[in-house]
Each structure stands twice: as structure tokens, then as C-alpha cells.
Scaffold this motif. Structure first.
Motif, PDB file in Angstrom:
ATOM      1  N   TYR A  11       0.849  -1.196   0.000  1.00  0.00           N
ATOM      2  CA  TYR A  11       0.000   0.000   0.000  1.00  0.00           C
ATOM      3  C   TYR A  11       0.885   1.247   0.000  1.00  0.00           C
ATOM      4  N   LEU A  12       0.461   2.216  -0.801  1.00  0.00           N
ATOM      5  CA  LEU A  12       1.160   3.490  -0.852  1.00  0.00           C
ATOM      6  C   LEU A  12       0.453   4.440   0.105  1.00  0.00           C
ATOM      7  N   VAL A  13       1.217   5.020   1.041  1.00  0.00           N
ATOM      8  CA  VAL A  13       0.610   5.957   1.987  1.00  0.00           C
ATOM      9  C   VAL A  13       1.218   7.334   1.761  1.00  0.00           C
ATOM     10  N   ASP A  14       0.367   8.288   1.398  1.00  0.00           N
ATOM     11  CA  ASP A  14       0.798   9.677   1.189  1.00  0.00           C
ATOM     12  C   ASP A  14       0.509  10.466   2.443  1.00  0.00           C
ATOM     13  N   THR A  15       1.542  11.160   2.962  1.00  0.00           N
ATOM     14  CA  THR A  15       1.322  11.939   4.166  1.00  0.00           C
ATOM     15  C   THR A  15       2.328  13.073   4.243  1.00  0.00           C
ATOM     16  N   ASP A  16       1.864  14.265   4.523  1.00  0.00           N
ATOM     17  CA  ASP A  16       2.738  15.430   4.734  1.00  0.00           C
ATOM     18  C   ASP A  16       3.846  15.517   3.694  1.00  0.00           C
ATOM     19  N   GLY A  17       3.516  15.328   2.450  1.00  0.00           N
ATOM     20  CA  GLY A  17       4.499  15.478   1.395  1.00  0.00           C
ATOM     21  C   GLY A  17       5.438  14.298   1.212  1.00  0.00           C
ATOM     22  N   ALA A  18       5.284  13.281   2.049  1.00  0.00           N
ATOM     23  CA  ALA A  18       6.133  12.093   1.892  1.00  0.00           C
ATOM     24  C   ALA A  18       5.248  10.901   1.519  1.00  0.00           C
ATOM     25  N   THR A  19       5.859   9.939   0.859  1.00  0.00           N
ATOM     26  CA  THR A  19       5.134   8.740   0.454  1.00  0.00           C
ATOM     27  C   THR A  19       5.880   7.512   0.956  1.00  0.00           C
ATOM     28  N   TYR A  20       5.162   6.637   1.610  1.00  0.00           N
ATOM     29  CA  TYR A  20       5.783   5.418   2.133  1.00  0.00           C
ATOM     30  C   TYR A  20       5.040   4.205   1.609  1.00  0.00           C
ATOM     31  N   VAL A  21       5.734   3.090   1.630  1.00  0.00           N
ATOM     32  CA  VAL A  21       5.126   1.835   1.184  1.00  0.00           C
ATOM     33  C   VAL A  21       4.971   0.914   2.391  1.00  0.00           C
ATOM     34  N   VAL A  22       3.739   0.480   2.602  1.00  0.00           N
ATOM     35  CA  VAL A  22       3.424  -0.402   3.728  1.00  0.00           C
ATOM     36  C   VAL A  22       3.166  -1.813   3.200  1.00  0.00           C
ATOM     37  N   ASP A  23       3.756  -2.783   3.864  1.00  0.00           N
ATOM     38  CA  ASP A  23       3.492  -4.186   3.556  1.00  0.00           C
ATOM     39  C   ASP A  23       2.828  -4.810   4.783  1.00  0.00           C
ATOM     40  N   LEU A  24       1.540  -5.078   4.685  1.00  0.00           N
ATOM     41  CA  LEU A  24       0.798  -5.592   5.847  1.00  0.00           C
ATOM     42  C   LEU A  24       1.261  -6.985   6.243  1.00  0.00           C
ATOM     43  N   ASP A  25       1.514  -7.833   5.251  1.00  0.00           N
ATOM     44  CA  ASP A  25       1.912  -9.206   5.565  1.00  0.00           C
ATOM     45  C   ASP A  25       3.252  -9.229   6.290  1.00  0.00           C
ATOM     46  N   ASP A  26       4.163  -8.350   5.862  1.00  0.00           N
ATOM     47  CA  ASP A  26       5.494  -8.246   6.485  1.00  0.00           C
ATOM     48  C   ASP A  26       5.467  -7.373   7.739  1.00  0.00           C
ATOM     49  N   ARG A  27       4.380  -6.647   7.934  1.00  0.00           N
ATOM     50  CA  ARG A  27       4.244  -5.653   8.993  1.00  0.00           C
ATOM     51  C   ARG A  27       5.394  -4.647   8.914  1.00  0.00           C
ATOM     52  N   SER A  28       5.632  -4.182   7.701  1.00  0.00           N
ATOM     53  CA  SER A  28       6.747  -3.246   7.510  1.00  0.00           C
ATOM     54  C   SER A  28       6.279  -1.980   6.799  1.00  0.00           C
ATOM     55  N   CYS A  29       7.078  -0.916   6.983  1.00  0.00           N
ATOM     56  CA  CYS A  29       6.809   0.369   6.342  1.00  0.00           C
ATOM     57  C   CYS A  29       8.165   0.978   6.003  1.00  0.00           C
ATOM     58  N   THR A  30       8.203   1.800   4.950  1.00  0.00           N
ATOM     59  CA  THR A  30       9.477   2.388   4.530  1.00  0.00           C
ATOM     60  C   THR A  30       9.770   3.709   5.238  1.00  0.00           C
ATOM     61  N   CYS A  31       8.956   4.090   6.229  1.00  0.00           N
ATOM     62  CA  CYS A  31       9.184   5.370   6.900  1.00  0.00           C
ATOM     63  C   CYS A  31      10.342   5.282   7.902  1.00  0.00           C
ATOM     64  N   PRO A  32      10.945   6.445   8.257  1.00  0.00           N
ATOM     65  CA  PRO A  32      12.077   6.444   9.197  1.00  0.00           C
ATOM     66  C   PRO A  32      11.694   5.881  10.567  1.00  0.00           C
ATOM     67  N   ASP A  33      10.503   6.188  11.007  1.00  0.00           N
ATOM     68  CA  ASP A  33      10.052   5.700  12.312  1.00  0.00           C
ATOM     69  C   ASP A  33      10.146   4.183  12.384  1.00  0.00           C
ATOM     70  N   HIS A  34       9.650   3.544  11.340  1.00  0.00           N
ATOM     71  CA  HIS A  34       9.669   2.083  11.321  1.00  0.00           C
ATOM     72  C   HIS A  34      11.099   1.568  11.179  1.00  0.00           C
TER      73      HIS A  34
END
Ligand code: ZN
Ligand code: ZN
Length: 188
Positions: A11-34
Motif C-alpha cells: 500500500y502506498l501511503v501519502d502523508t505530509d508530502g512524503a510517500t511510504y510503502v506499507v506491507d501488511l503481511d510483512d508488517r513493515s513500512c518504509t518510513c524512518p520511524d519504522h
């Protein structure tokens, strides 16, 4: 935040000018927090919520449209057949009425095969029958047996061996509560 399902089940998540990719099965996200803390970040949570609320398809499904009303339905990825929403999809074993003849039938199978691709034993596409002219050739075929005029024995009607007929889905009307017969049907 806006969430968009991608074809590879991420899933592509757009937020505050940044875009991250979330993988629910992997429970992962490309954001710095994760990345830094391996945290269940707000993007992962947001995608989980949107899947729960049926705003985006769950992994393995894609958005499609009900062939009768156009309502959004989630269908398995790679399944190119015709589909129905929960309102227009009868259950197997459900009594329905033919809008053309008013006869009572019982649904034996809901297919994802289009009415203009389904042929009778004589080789004729069922959507070419005049009685089917008012229904969409793109609708899935619902198979049913006629129960009109048949009498249940000991409170049961046995439809095993009865001939199955195919109809464009919207030709068969689902019955309101209380209108369906109260006998049991076996052999569906
Ligand atoms: Zn994240
Ligand atoms: Zn529908």
C-alpha cells in the motif's frame, strides 16, 4: 493520509508530502520511524484501519464492481470473472423468483461466468434468449432449479437430479423476509 493499494499487495501511503510503502503481511513500512525503531508506525496502523473498514482491498484482493449495481466489491487478484455485491449475490440454497415468469426457483450455484459467455446445451449464449434481453450480458450466471409447483415430502424437497438452469443474475429476484417457503430443501 491517503492510502492506495498497489498491485503487489503493498500500500502506498501519502502523508505530509512524503510517500511510504506499507506491507501488511510483512508488517513493515518504509518510513524512518519504522526503520529506526521497528515500530508499528502510524502508516501501518492507518492501512490496517482502512482494510478493516473496507476502504481499500485486503492483500490478495482488488477492487471490482458489482455487475448489477456497480457497487465496489473486492475480488481475488487474477479473477477476471463477473461479480456481485452482497445485496445482489444470492446464497446457494436461497429461494428466488424469476422476474420474467414469476416462478419460484432455488439457487444451486453462483458462478463468475458472464451470461454472454455461457451457452446452453444447444450452444446458444444464454444472453441471446429474448427472455434475457432486459438483463446484462456481463452479469454472472446464477444456476437454479425450478421448485414452482413441486410439493415437499415430510417437510423436505429433494432437488438432487433436477435440471439446473442458468440465468443472468438480476433476472432472479431475491425474496423479502417472510416470502420464502418454510420447507427444507435437500440435494442442492
Ligand atoms: Zn510508517
Ligand atoms: Zn450490486
Amino acid at each position: 493520509m491517503t492510502v492506495r493499494a498497489l498491485r503487489d499487495d503493498t500500500y502506498l501511503v501519502d502523508t505530509d508530502g512524503a510517500t511510504y510503502v506499507v506491507d501488511l503481511d510483512d508488517r513493515s513500512c518504509t518510513c524512518p520511524d519504522h526503520a529506526l525503531r521497528g515500530a508499528r508506525c502510524k502508516h501501518l496502523r492507518r492501512v490496517a484501519i482502512e482494510v478493516n473498514e473496507r476502504l481499500v482491498p485486503p492483500p490478495g484482493k482488488r477492487a471490482g464492481a458489482c455487475a448489477v449495481c456497480g457497487a465496489r466489491v473486492f475480488v481475488p487478484v487474477g479473477d477476471d470473472g463477473s461479480h456481485l455485491c452482497r445485496i445482489h449475490r444470492p446464497d446457494r440454497g436461497e429461494f428466488v423468483r424469476d422476474r420474467e415468469t414469476s416462478k419460484l426457483l432455488l439457487v444451486t450455484r453462483v458462478t463468475d461466468e458472464r451470461a454472454d459467455e455461457r451457452r446452453t446445451e444447444s450452444g446458444r449464449p444464454i444472453d441471446e434468449f429474448e427472455s434475457n434481453a432486459d438483463y446484462g450480458g456481463h452479469e454472472p450466471v446464477v444456476e437454479a432449479v425450478y421448485v414452482a409447483g413441486r410439493r415437499p415430502v415430510d417437510g423436505r424437497l429433494d432437488v438432487a437430479g433436477e435440471r439446473r438452469y442458468g440465468f443472468p443474475a438480476s433476472r432472479l429476484r431475491r425474496l423479502p423476509d417472510g416470502e420464502a417457503p418454510d420447507y427444507a430443501v435437500v440435494g442442492v
